[in-house]
Design a protein around this motif. Structure first.
Motif, short mmCIF file in Angstrom:
data_model
loop_
_atom_site.label_atom_id
_atom_site.label_comp_id
_atom_site.label_asym_id
_atom_site.label_seq_id
_atom_site.Cartn_x
_atom_site.Cartn_y
_atom_site.Cartn_z
N LYS A 18 10.56 -86.87 24.84
CA LYS A 18 9.56 -85.90 24.73
C LYS A 18 9.20 -85.31 23.65
CE LYS A 18 7.61 -84.91 29.01
NZ LYS A 18 7.03 -83.73 30.04
N LEU A 19 9.94 -84.47 23.22
CA LEU A 19 10.29 -83.39 22.58
C LEU A 19 9.32 -84.27 20.95
CD1 LEU A 19 10.24 -80.00 21.76
CD2 LEU A 19 13.02 -81.25 20.36
N GLN A 20 9.67 -85.04 20.98
CA GLN A 20 8.83 -86.18 19.62
C GLN A 20 7.31 -86.13 19.91
OE1 GLN A 20 11.56 -89.16 19.58
NE2 GLN A 20 12.36 -88.85 17.45
N THR A 21 7.19 -86.27 21.41
CA THR A 21 5.64 -86.98 21.10
C THR A 21 5.06 -85.11 21.73
OG1 THR A 21 6.64 -88.65 23.40
CG2 THR A 21 4.45 -87.15 23.46
N VAL A 22 5.37 -84.08 22.02
CA VAL A 22 4.58 -82.50 21.73
C VAL A 22 4.55 -82.57 20.52
CG1 VAL A 22 4.90 -81.29 22.41
CG2 VAL A 22 5.61 -82.22 24.05
N THR A 23 6.29 -82.37 19.26
CA THR A 23 5.69 -82.54 18.62
C THR A 23 4.79 -83.66 17.33
OG1 THR A 23 7.76 -82.98 17.43
CG2 THR A 23 7.37 -80.93 18.37
N HIS A 24 5.23 -84.66 17.61
CA HIS A 24 3.96 -85.41 16.30
C HIS A 24 2.56 -85.96 17.08
CE1 HIS A 24 8.17 -87.32 15.92
NE2 HIS A 24 7.78 -86.14 15.23
#
Lengths: 264, 482, 455
Positions: free
Chosen positions: C346-352
């Motif tokens: 989820k965090l990767q989705t948001v930051t990337h």
């Protein structure tokens, strides 16, 4: 539905509205090309055709609702009782009082049922006393076959009614200005089958007083309620005539394709 | 170590930790990335976070606690008998702080501070030369307090440096030792990150808590030394610095409401009619030009409106209306402030109303126009009634903005607390008095100062109520047509 | 509707009944309704014209009052730096020379002016040397002293010295001071103004662009001509830096949590309502918070940009969170599904993916929030930024704790001064403030125009 209606004769041959060489442009888009139609008095005329064919556009030309769209341009002649409705002397406000309109989605005003119906008579100054207004409201609600359902709650909001009731309220609202022509833009498309049947029945009754023009994409509906049918396709009026003739013996191959379900 | 240097050192450590963490992760699997649970970057990140996060929170707490500790350490040296009759402990503490700074400046110049502290006259001269101005002459107890300030501050800074570096190193070692191919570095990084995100979102809540707490605590303090009945019901506002003030809020509330009412009388019709014209009549091009221009009014800082009231509108109203018609001869009046504030809140009314009118479904307009109504009949009888709740919300928000507005009334409305009906008289508002009671050297024990917090709490409660009601109305309205 | 048309009887002859009146002949009522329509439309137009006129009036009034602040009257005279007066000991040691106060330099300037006037052959009438000194700003002596102390080699030479003219003389050329007002004024006299006219004619005095307005610090009550915005601009820049460094990351983090991670429950609903309310809390309340928490409780120094920055950060946060959340919301869920679908966390989705796509909206909101913070005055008054500060703050980070002023507070400060020369200064400072705001808002508009996507 009662197939009898198809057999009913057109009662009058008087032309109410005559349209000649009507062109409509939306910006650079030529939406309607060379449409010639005569709409008879005391008749239900149906406009059918696939979506985007220009039938609603043409309907909106008949009471100049296209004026409210900034990019729309209308050419050609449309007359009501022989008077050009696009003449500079014509006030669209007055025109729309004579040619009422009912829309696709029921759009009761956020007011009480009573005020919804009384809106037209009030703005046009059709009644002088409260009693007269009450009478008009009751008569219109009765004609719209809604009176029995709402007579005990005239002051409750019109938005609280069911979809079918809302649409009949809109019809009552439209006929309260005592129009000569009633335009209906897919009036049943947002309704369930039972409500649709009620509205269709109502349309048939309204024919005794008004000239009704109805846009529909349901061929069954056109066949059920109308005496005359016009088929539009890609901005052209392809065929216009007696409903029975159009459905049983179309002259144009495009009409035939549409009616048999190959286009649309 | 100075704060900046410390900050950079910790940052550098974190960067180092990132690099080492990454490398170590790769090393544990002999460069075969596939054997790691997470990407090497995450091992770097989690190590760096272990360095940064604990230091960050400890340092913030330390810095907030520091001032508190320093203040108290100095306070123990001040003999209450030393405080001059016309002054207060707080004013004296301000001098102590200045003295401590002066001593540090002297010490940095290489002067013999210890010797100077014995020689008060010499110290005064030395301070004067160093450009340090004192309210009162330094006394031995003040010097002792100043020394305490300097000493505590120096120790505190050393302590902070040591603790921060120790924590950073400890974090690094801990993070380093946890690195193994099985360690779920990505999950750990994400947990910490999510924690930081939650902390960030809590700051908004903490702000509200801080506001309510600082207002409430001081207000309670105020009502302990001043009768609440006088504050709420007295029609006189007459602060005296010798004590014996009458601090009635009524004239201030009256002034606030009067100015706000005038501003709404100006802004609501203009804003509403502008919104109607822009939403219903204006062509796309006109709308594209005029709407941003009107919104410029909202982007202009209030101090600009204040100056406008002070140098242009005030004198104009005085010379052309108030004086010739005998209403008064003041240029700072309720009318001035109300008029200018009205101009300021036009865009608050018009923008929100415009959005709300646009949210009214086109089908309602078509319905009305199709019945032969004119556009204005459609607007007045269908669109506005449909949009009414939203418009009321917009007006309430504008009212809350007017009530809380400060600079326009400070510069435009005057400072005299009065209960009068004449709009061409100077009156004052709650916000003006908060500013005047809290600026300058303040002594936090007198009712004259503490009353500002009671005023602030009144203002906060009032605007909060208006905002909540307005927001709820607007939200409900939006949902209705979504 | 009349009863006749309501009966359901078939109409044999419909035409006459229907043609009550022709479409071409508007009836009285319609005419009245159309007149009403025109009136209503006219009201709308009037409202817009009033709003726009108010804007024009406001800007015109500020600009006409403030533009003169950028030009200033200067006197240019050769001054002989007499070593016997300025360095009695004769060692050329700046520490000893510092014992000569500005009064000594003032006399020197007065003499130099008298000599210049004589050299140009201008009749000074009954004016005394003291009157002549009064033509020049009191700040000139301090300027000259600073210059000599910085460069003792100048001693004994004759330098071309450009001095600020006294505020009243300057006001005379800007139309603020007239012969009549000068006659009633203790600080100037009609004779001085007439002399000033002659000096201008002789080329000794002239009006030109005054860079000092932008770089010099504030000046005391009697020297409006020397007051500048240097300290205020630096103070404002420091505060904006603090706000940017704190509010942007915290605001984005809070928005990301609330929009992407937070469960929808009562607690997050509360945070949401809370943020909406914080955006509408009167700014002065933030000043009270700053005073009682940052200054009284935490013991941070008064007048310091760090405190101003912290207060403005708290104030700006909700104003950044709201547009940031809107920008995040505008990123279609399909992007998230696509990233999650290939196994991103989820965090990767948001930051990337989500955050980069939302960035233009985030930055636009941030710039607009910063612009609001830059113009905010009321909270800064309460945390002591209104103090008279002449010394420039040091370099960051420790400079953040030094006393400084801020642009809007400096404006307020100048409006509270007695000398009318400060009104011009305050208006001029507003022009500077507005220029900053225009730059920021233009940047925001360009960002929005260039990068905004419609999904």
């Amino acid at each position: 539905m009662k197939d009898l209606r198809l057999e009913r004769d057109v009662q009058t041959e008087t032309n109410k509205i005559e349209a000649r060489k009507v062109q409509v442009y939306y910006g650079t888009n030529h939406a309607l090309k060379d449409v010639d139609v005569d709409i008879l008095d005391k008749t239900v005329t149906a406009f059918i055709g696939p979506s985007g064919c220009g039938k609603s556009t043409f309907l909106r030309c008949l009471n100049r609702m296209n004026d409210t769209v900034a990019s729309a341009k209308v050419q050609g002649a449309i007359t009501l009782d022989g008077e050009d409705i696009y003449d500079a002397r014509v006030d669209p406000v007055q025109l729309r009082a004579k040619i009422g309109m009912v829309f696709q989605k029921p759009n009761p005003f956020p007011k009480s049922i009573y005020d919804n119906v009384a809106y037209g008579p009030k703005i046009h100054g059709l009644t002088r006393t409260k009693a007269e207004l009450d009478e008009v409201v009751e008569a219109c609600l009765r004609k719209a076959a809604l009176w029995n359902e709402v007579k005990d709650r005239l002051q409750s909001p019109g938005t609280g009614l069911s979809g079918g009731q809302q649409q009949r309220l809109c019809i009552a609202r439209a006929i309260a200005t005592s129009p000569e022509v009633l335009l209906m833009d897919e009036p049943c498309s947002a309704l369930d089958p039972i409500a649709t049947a009620q509205v269709e029945e109502l349309i048939d009754e309204l024919r005794s007083q008004f000239s009704v023009v109805i846009v529909t994409h349901s061929m069954q509906q056109a066949a059920r309620v109308s005496q005359r049918t016009a088929f539009f396709h890609l901005g052209n009026l392809v065929e216009y005539g007696e409903t029975g003739a159009i459905f049983t013996n179309p002259k144009d191959p495009r009409t035939e394709s549409y009616i048999t379900g190959r286009i649309g | 170590m100075s704060l900046g240097l410390l900050f950079l050192t910790v940052l550098a450590l974190a960067a180092l930790a990132y690099a080492i963490g990454r490398r170590r992760a790769m090393a544990t699997v002999g460069g075969d990335l596939r054997k790691l649970h997470s990407l090497p970057t995450f091992y770097g990140w989690i190590t760096a976070l272990w360095v940064l996060v604990p230091v960050f929170f400890v340092a913030i707490l330390w810095l907030f606690g520091e001032g508190f500790v320093i203040h108290n350490s100095a306070l123990t040296h001040i003999d209450p008998a030393d405080v001059p009759a016309d002054s207060s402990v707080n004013l004296m503490m301000a001098d102590v702080t200045r003295l401590a700074e002066g001593l540090s400046v002297l010490a940095a110049k290489g002067s013999d501070v210890a010797a100077l502290e014995q020689d008060i006259d010499g110290l005064k001269i030395a301070l004067g030369e160093a450009g340090v101005a004192m309210g009162n002459d330094p006394t031995p107890s003040m010097i002792a307090a100043a020394e305490a300030v300097r000493g505590t501050a120096a120790w505190s800074r050393i302590g902070l440096t040591v603790v921060s570096l120790a924590l950073a190193l400890a974090g690094f070692v801990w993070g380093y030792r946890r690195i193994s191919p099985e360690f779920r570095a990505r999950n750990a990084t994400e947990r910490v990150s999510l924690g930081l995100l939650i902390v960030a979102s809590l700051i908004a809540v903490l702000t509200t808590v801080g506001i309510v707490f600082s207002l409430l605590a001081n207000t309670v303090h105020f009502f302990r030394i001043y009768p609440a009945t006088t504050f709420f019901f007295s029609a006189t506002w007459d602060p005296k610095f010798g004590g014996g003030s009458t601090l009635g809020i009524l004239p201030l509330v009256w002034g606030t409401l009067y100015v706000s009412a005038i501003s709404l009388v100006v802004a609501v019709p203009i804003g509403l009619f502008s919104a109607i014209y822009l939403a219903e009549y204006a062509s796309r091009r006109v709308r594209g030009i005029v709407k941003p221009l009107i919104e410029v009014l909202a982007g202009i800082p209030t101090i600009v409106y204040g100056l406008f009231a002070l140098i242009t509108v005030g004198p104009l109203l005085r010379d052309w209306i108030a004086m010739p018609m005998g209403f008064g001869n003041s240029s700072s009046t309720v009318m001035t402030a109300g008029l200018v504030m009205g101009i300021m809140i036009i865009p608050f009314v018009s923008s929100l109303s415009d959005d709300i009118i646009n949210a009214v479904p086109q089908s309602l307009r078509d319905g009305s126009l199709g019945l032969g109504a004119t556009p204005s009949e459609t607007i007045r009888q269908v669109v506005i009634p449909a949009a009414l709740p939203g418009i009321v919300g917009a007006i309430l928000l504008a009212a809350s903005r007017a009530i809380g507005e400060t600079m326009i009334v400070v510069l435009g409305a005057g400072a005299a607390a009065k209960l009068s009906l004449n709009p061409f008289e100077a009156m004052t508002t709650v916000t003006v008095k908060i500013v005047s009671q809290l600026t300058g050297d303040t002594e936090f024990a007198s009712p004259e100062t503490l009353v500002a917090f009671a005023l602030g709490l009144t203002l906060f409660t009032f605007t909060l109520a208006l905002n909540v009601v307005a927001l709820v109305i607007v939200r409900k309205y939006r949902e209705q047509y979504e | 509707m009349t009863d006749g048309s309501m009966t359901l009887a078939p109409m044999a002859t419909p035409e006459p009944a229907r043609l009550r009146h022709s479409l071409f002949a508007p009836d009285k009522r319609t005419a009245a309704r159309n007149a009403q329509e025109a009136r209503f439309r006219f009201y709308g137009l009037v409202a817009i014209v009033i709003a726009l006129l108010a804007l024009v009036w406001l800007l015109f009034s500020i600009f006409s009052a403030g533009l003169p602040a950028f030009r200033q009257t200067f006197v240019e005279i050769p001054v002989t730096l007499d070593a016997a007066v300025l360095d009695k000991a004769g060692h050329g040691d700046p520490a000893e020379m510092a014992s000569v106060t500005t009064i000594g330099y003032g006399k020197l300037i007065g003499k130099a002016l008298a000599a210049e006037i004589e050299a140009k052959g201008i009749d000074i009438g009954a004016m005394t040397p003291k009157d002549l000194v009064g033509m020049i700003s009191e700040n000139a002596a301090a300027d000259l002293r600073d210059r000599v102390l910085a460069d003792p080699k100048l001693l004994g030479t004759t330098v071309q010295f450009t001095a600020l003219a006294n505020g009243r003389i300057d006001g005379y050329f800007k139309g603020r001071v007239t012969m009549e007002s000068a006659a009633r004024d203790n600080n100037t006299s009609p004779e001085k103004l007439m002399l000033a006219d002659k000096l201008v004619a002789a080329g000794v005095m002239d009006m030109r662009f005054n860079p000092g307005f932008l770089v010099m610090p504030d000046a005391s009550d009697k020297r409006p001509e020397a007051a500048g915005l240097g300290v205020a601009i630096i103070g404002s820049l420091y505060m904006m830096a603090v706000v940017l460094c704190l509010a942007l990351p915290i605001g984005v983090a809070a928005s990301v949590y609330l929009e992407e991670f937070a469960p929808k429950n009562r607690w997050t609903d509360l945070i949401e309502v809370n943020i909406a309310n914080l955006a509408a809390v009167p700014s002065i309340v933030y000043g009270i918070l700053g005073l009682s928490f940052f200054i009284n409780f935490a013991g941070l120094p008064q007048s310091a940009p760090i405190v101003g920055g912290l207060v403005l950060t708290l104030m700006t946060l909700p104003r950044i969170i709201i547009p940031t959340r809107a920008a995040l919301k505008a990123v279609p869920p399909s992007i998230r599904d696509a990233a999650l679908g290939v196994g991103a966390s989820k965090l990767q989705t948001v930051t990337h993916h989500v955050l980069p796509l939302a960035m233009p909206g985030v930055l636009t909101g941030t710039i607009i929030g910063l612009a609001q913070a830059l113009g905010e005055t009321a909270p800064l008054l309460l945390i002591g930024m209104v103090a008279f500060v002449r010394d420039f703050p040091g370099a960051p980070l420790s400079g953040l704790f030094d006393p400084a002023s801020a642009l809007p507070v400096q404006i307020y400060n100048w409006t509270q001064r007695g000398d009318p020369g400060f009104v011009e200064r305050a208006s001029g400072a507003i022009i500077v403030l507005l220029v900053f705001l225009i730059i920021m808002n233009t940047a925001a508009i360009i960002l929005r125009r260039r990068y905004e996507r419609r999904w």
